[in-house]
Design a protein around this motif. Structure first.
Motif, PDB file in Angstrom:
ATOM      1  N   THR A  35       0.821  -1.209   0.000  1.00 21.03           N
ATOM      2  CA  THR A  35       0.000   0.000   0.000  1.00 21.03           C
ATOM      3  C   THR A  35       0.860   1.267   0.000  1.00 21.03           C
ATOM      4  O   THR A  35       0.408   2.302  -0.483  1.00 21.03           O
ATOM      5  CB  THR A  35      -0.961   0.022   1.215  1.00 21.03           C
ATOM      6  N   GLU A  36       2.077   1.205   0.497  1.00 21.55           N
ATOM      7  CA  GLU A  36       2.978   2.356   0.446  1.00 21.55           C
ATOM      8  C   GLU A  36       3.593   2.531  -0.937  1.00 21.55           C
ATOM      9  O   GLU A  36       4.062   3.618  -1.278  1.00 21.55           O
ATOM     10  CB  GLU A  36       4.099   2.216   1.482  1.00 21.55           C
ATOM     11  N   GLU A  57      -1.468  -6.044   4.453  1.00 23.99           N
ATOM     12  CA  GLU A  57      -2.338  -5.093   3.758  1.00 23.99           C
ATOM     13  C   GLU A  57      -2.554  -5.403   2.282  1.00 23.99           C
ATOM     14  O   GLU A  57      -3.671  -5.488   1.824  1.00 23.99           O
ATOM     15  CB  GLU A  57      -1.847  -3.651   3.926  1.00 23.99           C
ATOM     16  N   MET A  58      -1.477  -5.542   1.519  1.00 26.46           N
ATOM     17  CA  MET A  58      -1.584  -5.854   0.092  1.00 26.46           C
ATOM     18  C   MET A  58      -0.411  -6.755  -0.257  1.00 26.46           C
ATOM     19  O   MET A  58       0.740  -6.372  -0.059  1.00 26.46           O
ATOM     20  CB  MET A  58      -1.518  -4.568  -0.742  1.00 26.46           C
ATOM     21  N   GLU A  62      -0.913  -8.796  -5.756  1.00 28.15           N
ATOM     22  CA  GLU A  62      -1.877  -7.718  -6.000  1.00 28.15           C
ATOM     23  C   GLU A  62      -1.147  -6.423  -6.359  1.00 28.15           C
ATOM     24  O   GLU A  62      -1.550  -5.703  -7.270  1.00 28.15           O
ATOM     25  CB  GLU A  62      -2.759  -7.504  -4.771  1.00 28.15           C
ATOM     26  N   LEU A  63      -0.055  -6.148  -5.662  1.00 25.68           N
ATOM     27  CA  LEU A  63       0.743  -4.959  -5.968  1.00 25.68           C
ATOM     28  C   LEU A  63       1.241  -5.008  -7.410  1.00 25.68           C
ATOM     29  O   LEU A  63       1.142  -4.030  -8.147  1.00 25.68           O
ATOM     30  CB  LEU A  63       1.920  -4.839  -5.003  1.00 25.68           C
ATOM     31  N   ALA A  64       1.764  -6.158  -7.831  1.00 23.94           N
ATOM     32  CA  ALA A  64       2.276  -6.296  -9.201  1.00 23.94           C
ATOM     33  C   ALA A  64       1.168  -6.106 -10.234  1.00 23.94           C
ATOM     34  O   ALA A  64       1.387  -5.484 -11.281  1.00 23.94           O
ATOM     35  CB  ALA A  64       2.937  -7.662  -9.372  1.00 23.94           C
ATOM     36  N   GLN A  65      -0.011  -6.624  -9.940  1.00 26.26           N
ATOM     37  CA  GLN A  65      -1.124  -6.461 -10.875  1.00 26.26           C
ATOM     38  C   GLN A  65      -1.527  -4.989 -10.992  1.00 26.26           C
ATOM     39  O   GLN A  65      -1.731  -4.483 -12.089  1.00 26.26           O
ATOM     40  CB  GLN A  65      -2.310  -7.328 -10.441  1.00 26.26           C
ATOM     41  N   ARG A  66      -1.602  -4.301  -9.855  1.00 26.91           N
ATOM     42  CA  ARG A  66      -1.933  -2.867  -9.877  1.00 26.91           C
ATOM     43  C   ARG A  66      -0.829  -2.084 -10.584  1.00 26.91           C
ATOM     44  O   ARG A  66      -1.096  -1.189 -11.380  1.00 26.91           O
ATOM     45  CB  ARG A  66      -2.099  -2.333  -8.442  1.00 26.91           C
ATOM     46  N   ALA A  67       0.429  -2.418 -10.288  1.00 26.84           N
ATOM     47  CA  ALA A  67       1.563  -1.728 -10.892  1.00 26.84           C
ATOM     48  C   ALA A  67       1.573  -1.914 -12.410  1.00 26.84           C
ATOM     49  O   ALA A  67       1.883  -0.982 -13.157  1.00 26.84           O
ATOM     50  CB  ALA A  67       2.869  -2.216 -10.277  1.00 26.84           C
ATOM     51  N   SER A  68       1.228  -3.122 -12.860  1.00 26.89           N
ATOM     52  CA  SER A  68       1.204  -3.408 -14.301  1.00 26.89           C
ATOM     53  C   SER A  68       0.155  -2.577 -15.022  1.00 26.89           C
ATOM     54  O   SER A  68       0.337  -2.204 -16.178  1.00 26.89           O
ATOM     55  CB  SER A  68       0.951  -4.894 -14.547  1.00 26.89           C
TER      56      SER A  68
END
Length: 124
Positions: A35-36, A57-58, A62-68
């Protein structure tokens, strides 16, 4: 200079990884949770997301998917100590590399170097 966003919840591991990558000539921004990382991804450009998979938190997947979605050209490398999670990551983010813990810092730097070898040839 190649910029790396590192997301790792273990403080000691985060510091070791940051130091090793900076010594090898990479610019590193480090956070302790996914989340940071999101506000940094919105504000800056990174060449590589280097993320632990299991975080509060994440998670790293999920972070990689959002970042992509935010930066499709950014590369992704997962670091994890959990074999089952490695399989999940490979299915959900197939273009990502996975480095299993424990690993030597030299191995991490070599993997990152390999990802950018053709681009590094032009930097001098």
């Amino acid at each position: 200079m190649i910029r790396i966003l590192l997301a790792e919840d273990d403080r000691v591991m985060r510091e070791y990884l940051t130091r090793a990558l900076e010594r090898s000539g990479y610019a590193v921004s480090a956070v302790d949770r996914g989340t940071e990382a999101i506000p940094l991804l919105e504000a800056e450009r990174f060449d590589l997301l280097l993320t632990d998979i299991v975080m509060p938190e994440m998670d790293g997947i999920e972070l990689a998917q959002r970042a992509s979605e935010m930066a499709p050209e950014m590369r992704v490398m997962f670091i994890t100590g959990f074999a089952a999670v490695t399989l999940k990551a490979g299915k959900q983010v197939p273009q990502a590399r996975v480095l299993s813990k424990p690993f030597h810092l030299r191995d991490l730097v070599l993997e990152v170097d390999r990802m950018f070898q053709s681009e590094n040839a032009g930097f001098n």
